[in-house]
Design an enzyme around this catalytic site. Structure first.
Site, short mmCIF file in Angstrom:
data_model
loop_
_atom_site.label_atom_id
_atom_site.label_comp_id
_atom_site.label_asym_id
_atom_site.label_seq_id
_atom_site.Cartn_x
_atom_site.Cartn_y
_atom_site.Cartn_z
N LYS A 199 0.88 -1.18 0.00
CA LYS A 199 0.00 0.00 0.00
C LYS A 199 0.91 1.22 0.00
CE LYS A 199 -1.73 2.99 2.05
NZ LYS A 199 -1.45 4.41 1.71
N GLY A 252 7.20 5.05 8.00
CA GLY A 252 6.44 6.30 8.01
C GLY A 252 6.58 6.99 9.34
N SER A 253 5.56 7.74 9.72
CA SER A 253 5.63 8.55 10.93
C SER A 253 5.54 7.67 12.18
CB SER A 253 4.50 9.57 10.94
OG SER A 253 3.26 8.92 10.99
N THR A 254 6.10 8.16 13.27
CA THR A 254 6.05 7.43 14.54
C THR A 254 4.61 7.32 15.05
OG1 THR A 254 8.33 7.95 15.12
CG2 THR A 254 6.85 7.49 16.95
N ILE A 256 1.75 7.09 13.36
CA ILE A 256 1.02 6.03 12.66
C ILE A 256 1.67 4.67 12.92
CG2 ILE A 256 0.28 5.18 10.39
CD1 ILE A 256 -1.27 7.65 11.33
N GLY A 257 3.00 4.66 13.01
CA GLY A 257 3.72 3.42 13.29
C GLY A 257 3.28 2.79 14.60
N GLU A 274 9.77 1.09 10.64
CA GLU A 274 10.88 2.02 10.40
C GLU A 274 10.29 3.42 10.51
OE1 GLU A 274 13.61 3.80 9.43
OE2 GLU A 274 14.29 2.88 7.55
N CYS A 308 14.52 9.38 6.15
CA CYS A 308 14.38 9.01 7.56
C CYS A 308 15.67 9.27 8.33
CB CYS A 308 13.93 7.57 7.69
SG CYS A 308 14.98 6.41 6.83
N GLU A 405 10.82 15.49 14.54
CA GLU A 405 11.17 15.20 13.16
C GLU A 405 10.45 16.20 12.25
OE1 GLU A 405 9.65 11.68 10.92
OE2 GLU A 405 11.75 11.31 10.52
#
Ligand code: NAI
Ligand code: MG
Length: 502
Positions: A199, A252-254, A256-257, A274, A308, A405
């Protein structure tokens, strides 16, 4: 910088045709229309103008893709293929990517805004290297034999471990280096014998659809690689929650991670995350300062800071501070800003108006918190999403610009006086992705490396990804590794075999 239209004169007819065709999902070996009809506009970040559209995939599309991946997982065409068969397919895909490097790079530049150099060499070129490296693994995945005995007189045993593919891998990838991110996730999964549903990110994913074309052409059995575009909260969420997906690999972002990690772990899926970073570049006064300054500048301005491992905090030993800040600022101010399609461009736009606003608001925040800007700051008046390379000094470690970030070309610089101080400062964020250290003093190097809380330390060179080296973070920067042998391991399960033969 003038206001811009997309310069299609630099784009080949084939790439234009691809944009106009706007393919929908790649499922079970072919491009198929979305079950529901929604679309998402694709915007050229250099002009701010729409150039294409992608399908806004839904749970129905994810269901179809996962079903295809599940069928392929146990098909004779894939599961029955000997390891060297997987290797040949992966090499064929790498060759096809190489043959199509111009088209993929053009699509990626138009979609993401990256420079031509970055698109060709790091993004697509790097992907070819990753794929060829991973193509070496299938025939080298081995278990071990383990000598065992049990206290039963006369009994004899044979024990071994075998590695099996974990199953269907769901890969959710970001927009910053779309093609390469797709390959980072797909290649180790294929090496392990898994099948994949990717995705890509709604902000940039056309190159990943182009990859679908090449996957089909390379001769992969239908369903081995599937690509479903759409929004994270809809298509992404459906993939994470799908019961037939055994592993989720996310970059991706922390924020959403963490959400994805919680959902996937709750269902006992394997997870690789990651996530964000606030990686330090540490320059000691004894270093080769010219190289250090060039490295520091490259590591934050590469892809306009949208990587990243961006070195977004620069720590310089006080006696070298002025010299290094001066050199980095000169480089920042001399970078040629423009659309990626212009081969002379060294710094392209950010991916979206949203990302531009986000970065600009960090710059404003830094100014109002008392930082001094020695480069950049001002916005650029054009339709594109440009932000000038920006360097903030007089910053304090609790400022947002130092802690969060940003994912833009914004560097915070801080002086230090000794080793203990810089270790404390370098570790003083929630992140722990990468660090770069510049020194010629071996003792200092060996003292600092073990004490940096991060997943990757580079010394006298930038901490940029390399296909053979595991890439991933600690703390809030994630769980598990991309690239290297570790990424293949993370797509395998160990099965233990115990045989009594007396
Ligand atoms: P994001 O984390 O929202 O997006 C990354 C991917 O996750 C996309 O494919 C997106 O569609 C998907 N996604 C979003 N919400 C989801 C959900 N609920 N379930 C499943 N999938 C979901 O990142 P975003 O919003 O595009 O960027 C915001 C910030 O995140 C950036 O400014 C940057 O700081 C950070 N970021 C970091 C990256 C890295 O490599 N460390 C890459 C991309 C963003
Ligand atoms: Mg988002």
């Amino acid at each position: 910088m003038t206001a811009l239209e997309t310069d299609f004169s630099r784009v080949s007819g084939a790439s234009r045709a691809f944009l106009e065709r706007a393919p929908a999902h790649f499922i079970d070996g072919q491009f198929v229309a979305a079950v529901k009809g929604g679309t998402i506009a694709t915007v050229d970040p250099s002009s701010g103008k729409p150039i294409s559209a992608i399908a806004a995939g839904t749970a129905e599309d994810i269901d179809a893709a996962v079903a295809a991946a599940k069928r392929a997982l146990s098909s004779s065409a894939w599961a029955g293929l000997a390891p060297d068969g997987r290797e040949r397919l992966m090499h064929r895909l790498a060759d096809l990517i190489e043959e199509n490097i111009d088209a993929i790079a053009e699509i990626e530049i138009l979609d993401n805004g990256m420079t031509a150099n970055f698109a060709r060499n790091l993004n697509v070129g790097g992907s070819i290297n990753v794929l060829r490296y991973m193509a070496g693994w299938p025939s080298k995945i081995t278990g071990r034999t383990i000598p065992v005995g049990l206290p039963i007189p006369g009994s004899k045993y044979f024990a071994a471990t075998v590695h099996e593919p974990v199953g269907v891998v769901g890969a959710i990838i970001p927009w910053n280096v779309p093609f390469m991110m797709a390959i980072w996730k797909i290649a180790p999964a294929l090496a392990a014998g898994c099948t994949v549903v990717v995705k890509p990110a709604e902000d940039a994913c056309l190159s990943v659809l182009k990859l679908g074309e090449l996957v089909a052409k390379a001769g992969f059995p239908p369903g081995v690689v599937n690509i479903v575009t759409g929004y994270g909260a809809e298509a992404g969420d459906a993939l994470v929650k799908h019961p037939d997906v055994a592993k989720i690999s996310f970059t991706g972002s922390t924020v959403i991670g963490k959400r994805i990690g919680a959902l996937a772990s709750g269902a006992l899926k394997k997870v690789t995350l990651e996530l964000g970073g606030k990686s330090p570049t540490i320059v000691f006064a004894d270093a080769e300062l010219d190289r250090a300054a060039a490295g520091a500048s490259d590591l934050i301005f590469l892809n306009s800071g949208q990587v990243c491992v961006a070195g977004s905090r620069l720590f310089v030993e006080r006696k070298a501070l002025d010299q290094v800040v001066d050199a980095v600022s000169k480089r920042a101010n001399s970078l040629k800003i423009g659309p990626g399609l212009d081969p002379a461009t060294e710094l392209g736009p950010l991916v979206s108006a949203r990302q531009q606003q986000r970065v600009q608001s960090y710059i404003e925040g830094a100014k109002s918190a008392g930082a001094t800007l020695v480069a950049g700051g001002q916005s650029i008046d054009s339709g594109g999403f440009y932000v000038r390379p920006t360097i903030a000094v007089d910053v304090k470690s609790d400022m947002q610009v130092v802690q969060e970030e940003i994912f833009g070309p914004v560097l915070s610089v801080m002086p230090f006086d000794d080793l203990e101080e810089v270790i404390a400062m370098a570790n003083n964020t929630v992140y722990g992705l990468a660090a770069t250290v510049w020194t010629r003093d071996l003792k200092k190097m060996h003292e600092i490396v073990p004490r940096l809380k991060c997943g990757y330390v580079a010394v006298n060179t930038d901490a940029v990804p390399h296909w053979a080296l595991p890439q991933g973070g600690v703390k809030q920067s994630g769980v598990g590794k991309d690239l290297g042998a570790e990424s293949v391991d993370s797509c395998l399960e160990t099965k233990t075999l115990l045989v009594r033969y007396d």
